[in-house]
Scaffold this active site. Structure first.
Site, PDB file in Angstrom:
ATOM      1  N   ASP A 152      -7.698  -5.648   2.732  1.00 32.13           N
ATOM      2  CA  ASP A 152      -7.251  -4.037   2.856  1.00 32.13           C
ATOM      3  C   ASP A 152      -7.617  -3.937   4.449  1.00 32.13           C
ATOM      4  O   ASP A 152      -6.864  -2.860   4.873  1.00 32.13           O
ATOM      5  CB  ASP A 152      -7.797  -3.018   2.033  1.00 32.13           C
ATOM      6  CG  ASP A 152      -6.692  -2.556   1.114  1.00 32.13           C
ATOM      7  OD1 ASP A 152      -5.600  -2.929   1.408  1.00 32.13           O
ATOM      8  OD2 ASP A 152      -7.194  -1.669   0.263  1.00 32.13           O
ATOM      9  N   LYS A 194       0.839  -6.199  -7.807  1.00 30.78           N
ATOM     10  CA  LYS A 194       0.112  -6.947  -7.017  1.00 30.78           C
ATOM     11  C   LYS A 194      -0.329  -8.321  -7.790  1.00 30.78           C
ATOM     12  O   LYS A 194      -0.298  -9.470  -7.370  1.00 30.78           O
ATOM     13  CB  LYS A 194      -1.168  -6.391  -6.601  1.00 30.78           C
ATOM     14  CG  LYS A 194      -1.108  -5.311  -5.486  1.00 30.78           C
ATOM     15  CD  LYS A 194      -2.217  -4.419  -5.079  1.00 30.78           C
ATOM     16  CE  LYS A 194      -2.002  -3.411  -4.179  1.00 30.78           C
ATOM     17  NZ  LYS A 194      -2.746  -2.401  -4.036  1.00 30.78           N
ATOM     18  N   GLN A 242      -8.764  -0.623  -5.580  1.00 32.91           N
ATOM     19  CA  GLN A 242      -7.344   0.405  -5.334  1.00 32.91           C
ATOM     20  C   GLN A 242      -7.940   1.957  -5.261  1.00 32.91           C
ATOM     21  O   GLN A 242      -8.736   2.584  -5.744  1.00 32.91           O
ATOM     22  CB  GLN A 242      -6.498   0.345  -6.570  1.00 32.91           C
ATOM     23  CG  GLN A 242      -5.192   1.323  -7.005  1.00 32.91           C
ATOM     24  CD  GLN A 242      -4.459   0.589  -6.006  1.00 32.91           C
ATOM     25  OE1 GLN A 242      -3.983  -0.743  -5.873  1.00 32.91           O
ATOM     26  NE2 GLN A 242      -3.651   1.530  -5.421  1.00 32.91           N
TER      27      GLN A 242
END
Ligand code: NDP
Length: 292
Positions: free
Chosen positions: A121, A54, A98
């Site tokens: 997200d 990422k 995460q």
């Protein structure tokens, strides 16, 4: 006839390129470089690889990447305090924590702490609610990737297609079903209690499998010509102690029947980070030019 293989790697590259162009245009117009903060708690090797990728692709798209690596024994309060600092940081436009988090941390409480405007997200209740209501907001990345891939195979108009989504998780199945509904598909959601899953599959023009069971969907379950989007990532053992990645669909059988199919790896997987970068630019644009 063998199915068209939907090249997620190439499509993801195009999507990342579009995100890079939008990031450059925003910076040229306002001086603001979109910034993505990724928070990793502990040292799960798979999560470390995701976070590294990422960061690399964020920088490659001309955006700022902020990595926060916390010890596995970090308290929930300290993690939430970091999220609140990132919420207030004007250089950070997107925040991704995460998952999975270590067991002593309640991930729901952490997600709730993220400012919905920076929730790239798409997991906060505010963004999930907007998705249900059809009011925009930041949409979860993997589901968004599924829609882009389906449109690649079928063209931009999915209206009237019979769609089956296998799996109803908050992360994948539910948002995919809502997005397909927003595209005016007729959507069925299947799950572990569904009767006659094969029968449901055989009616689907678009079949999205997000289950986590290796090669569960068989070739003769697929409607001839259907578009098959395989979200599953399953590592299976092979002879000689080696392992191999497979999806939720029996790929070799399915490609003989489907019209188009995503491979695993190289299908849905690369789309997730590409859509994360798009969401980061979208979040930055909204924060820099509210109401634009
Ligand atoms: P979850 O385990 O959260 O959800 C799995 C879903 O599958 C549940 O809704 C479950 O039903 C359903 N299910 C389980 N068994 C069956 C069955 N026999 N028949 C029908 N449905 C069944 O998984 P996720 O949604 O998080 O992930 C799904 C897969 O996608 C995994 O392989 C994961 O690794 C992969 N993934 C890939 C990503 C990518 O970037 N490509 C990103 C995220 C996930 P019920 O609700 O009834 O329990």
């Amino acid at each position: 006839m063998s199915a068209t293989i939907i090249d997620g790697k190439a499509i993801a590259e195009t999507v990342r390129g579009e995100a890079a162009d939008r990031a450059a245009a925003l910076e040229a117009a306002t001086g603001v470089k979109p910034g993505l903060a990724v928070v990793l708690v502990g040292n799960d090797p798979a999560s470390e690889v995701y976070v590294r990728n990422k960061a690399r692709l964020t920088v490659a798209a001309g955006m700022a990447s902020f990595e926060h690596k916390l010890r596995a024994n970090t308290s929930e309060a300290d993690l939430i305090a970091l999220v609140e600092r990132l919420n207030a940081d004007p250089l950070v436009h997107g925040i991704l924590v995460q998952m999975p988090l270590p067991g002593h941390i309640d991930s729901d409480r952490v997600v709730l702490a993220i400012d919905p405007a920076k929730d790239v997200d798409g997991l906060t209740p505010a963004n999930a609610g907007r998705l249900v209501l059809g009011r925009g907001g930041l949409v979860p990345c993997t589901p968004q990737g599924c829609i882009i891939l389906a449109k690649h195979a079928l063209g931009p108009d999915l209206a009237g297609k019979e769609a089956l989504v296998i799996g109803r998780s908050i992360l994948v199945g539910k948002p995919v079903a809502l997005l397909l509904q927003a595209e005016s598909c007729t959507v069925t959601m299947a799950h572990s209690k569904t009767h006659d899953l094969a029968g449901h599959c055989r009616r689907a023009d678009i079949l999205v499998a997000a289950v986590g069971r290796p090669e569960m969907v068989k070739g003769d379950w697929i409607k001839p010509g259907a578009v098959v989007i395989d979200v599953g990532i399953n590592r299976i053992a092979q002879e000689g102690g080696k392992t191999r990645l497979v999806g939720d669909v029996a790929y070799e059988e399915a490609r003989e029947v489907a019209g188009a199919i995503t491979p695993v790896p190289g299908g849905v997987g690369p789309m997730t980070i590409a859509c994360l970068l798009q969401n980061t630019v979208t979040a930055a644009e909204a924060q820099v030019r509210p109401g634009a």
